[in-house]
Design an enzyme around this catalytic site. Structure first.
Site, mmCIF file in Angstrom:
data_model
loop_
_atom_site.group_PDB
_atom_site.id
_atom_site.type_symbol
_atom_site.label_atom_id
_atom_site.label_comp_id
_atom_site.label_asym_id
_atom_site.label_seq_id
_atom_site.Cartn_x
_atom_site.Cartn_y
_atom_site.Cartn_z
ATOM 1 C CE1 TYR A 109 -19.391 -23.234 -19.044
ATOM 2 C CE2 TYR A 109 -17.560 -23.695 -17.567
ATOM 3 C CZ TYR A 109 -18.331 -22.793 -18.277
ATOM 4 O OH TYR A 109 -18.038 -21.456 -18.223
ATOM 5 C CD GLU A 197 -18.925 -20.536 -21.550
ATOM 6 O OE1 GLU A 197 -18.944 -20.201 -20.361
ATOM 7 O OE2 GLU A 197 -19.775 -20.153 -22.376
#
Length: 392
Positions: A109, A197
């Site tokens: 992530y 992101e």
């Protein structure tokens, strides 16, 4: 402002971040053709919406033939997607991507967001990608790394390398991961993003590193610098009243109550909602018309508020500074004549030329019988709550 995944992928790709190939489709037939084009034993069909939870909602499907791709696309394009982020009403789906399957060895992530506590942008990373990062932070906070970014210098090369090591990369992959991290930071600052992101960043079984999914949110106040990004907006993903308010330069958020709020200033809006609750009712919205209230802005604001069937009364709470109270009162009367106030409208004005403004409102009372002047905010809240109670 938000954009779709395929648009976010393009931004990253233009800055050298590796992303897998994908085809944007808008019909089931196009989805079947895309599957055939990739000549892959398996593809993924993904709905493009401004919300998470697509997989659990059934709007990300693995398919093994053109026929399965067509069926998956037909389902997604003819149903609204409902997830924990959309609310029970769901969101429409009008565009999909079809991408060849990727054999994943490990997921990571990466994200950058504005950290208001630190008053800076912060890079967030974890070796626990592909899942909800909030859950990882809640149950295993030691697995989430945070790096505050210098407002002028941004991310330094040594910081990118150090973070790659912390995530478990070694050798050649350390350099590749550092390059991707740096590319994400560059994309964040160049586009005036408020969120950038990659989830997940994957390492495939043959050692490739790919940004498999991407998400960007942008600072609305900076969009004038990025007409190309502004053009990416998909109004079908937003609520109709939100779109109307944005086009009229109004700050509008729908709530669940029965009393509409029309104010000038975010702080005044918060105080107005609080005092409505204090006196036993619930606000139906947050609507800030800004410092310079015009007749046109007031008219559109009333139209937006009255479009909500839950609204049984409106509290207008305006402080006349940049726009004088008498001009505001004239704008409100003009709005009443054009829109027609079918519910109680309680008006509290304060500031420059307030006495003249009250005379204007009083003179319009016969023409607009549901217009109720108030002397102060407490008086206004009591009057609107009482008037809505009687109407109920």
């Amino acid at each position: 402002m938000k954009i779709h995944e395929y648009q976010a992928r393009k931004i990253l790709s233009d800055l050298g971040v590796p992303v897998p190939p994908a085809e944007v489709v808008r019909t089931p037939e196009e989805a079947a053709a895309a599957f055939s084009k990739f000549n892959s034993p398996m593809c993924v069909v993904k709905a493009q919406v401004y919300a998470g939870g697509r997989g659990k909602a059934g709007f990300v499907k693995l398919v093994k033939s053109p026929g399965e791709a067509m069926q998956a696309a037909h389902f997604m394009l003819t149903n609204r997607m409902t997830s924990y982020q959309t609310g029970p009403e769901g969101v429409p789906v009008s565009v999909l991507i079809v991408a060849p399957g990727v054999e994943i060895a490990k997921e990571y992530y990466l994200a950058i967001t504005v950290d208001r506590a630190r008053k800076t942008s912060t890079l967030i990373a974890s070796a626990e990608g592909g899942v909800e990062i909030e859950e990882v932070a809640k149950h295993s906070p030691e697995k989430v790394f945070k790096i505050p970014l210098h407002p002028a210098l941004g991310l330094q090369p040594f910081q990118a390398t150090e973070l790659a090591y912390k995530l478990g990369f070694t050798g050649k992959q350390t350099r590749e991961a550092s390059k991707i991290i740096t590319g994400l930071v560059k994309a964040f600052f160049q586009t005036d993003a408020s969120l950038a992101e990659i989830n997940p960043l994957v390492v495939t079984k043959d050692g490739q590193m790919l940004a498999l999914d991407a998400k960007f949110n942008f600072d609305d106040n900076a969009l004038f610098r990025h007409p190309d990004i502004a053009a990416m907006a998909d109004e079908s993903q937003e609520k109709e009243l939100d779109v109307r308010a944005h086009k009229a330069s109004l700050n509008y958020i729908a709530l669940d109550g029965t009393i509409g709020c029309l104010v000038n200033g975010a702080g005044l809006a918060m105080a107005t909602m609080d005092i409505i609750k204090l006196h036993g009712a619930e606000p139906a919205n947050f609507l800030d018309v800004g410092g310079g209230v015009t007749a046109e802005g007031a008219i559109e604001a009333f139209k937006i508020i009255l479009s909500d069937e839950k609204v049984k009364g409106i509290l207008v709470n305006i402080f006349g500074g940049i726009a004088k109270c008498d001009l505001i009162a004239e704008a409100l009367v003009k709005a009443g004549r054009e829109v027609g106030f079918k519910v109680p409208v309680v008006v509290r004005l304060e500031g420059t030329n307030v006495d003249k403004a009250r005379e204007i409102l009083q003179a319009a009372k016969a023409e607009l019988p549901t217009l109720i002047p108030a002397t102060d905010l407490t008086d206004a809240a009591k009057k609107v709550v009482a008037a809505v109670g009687k109407a109920a």
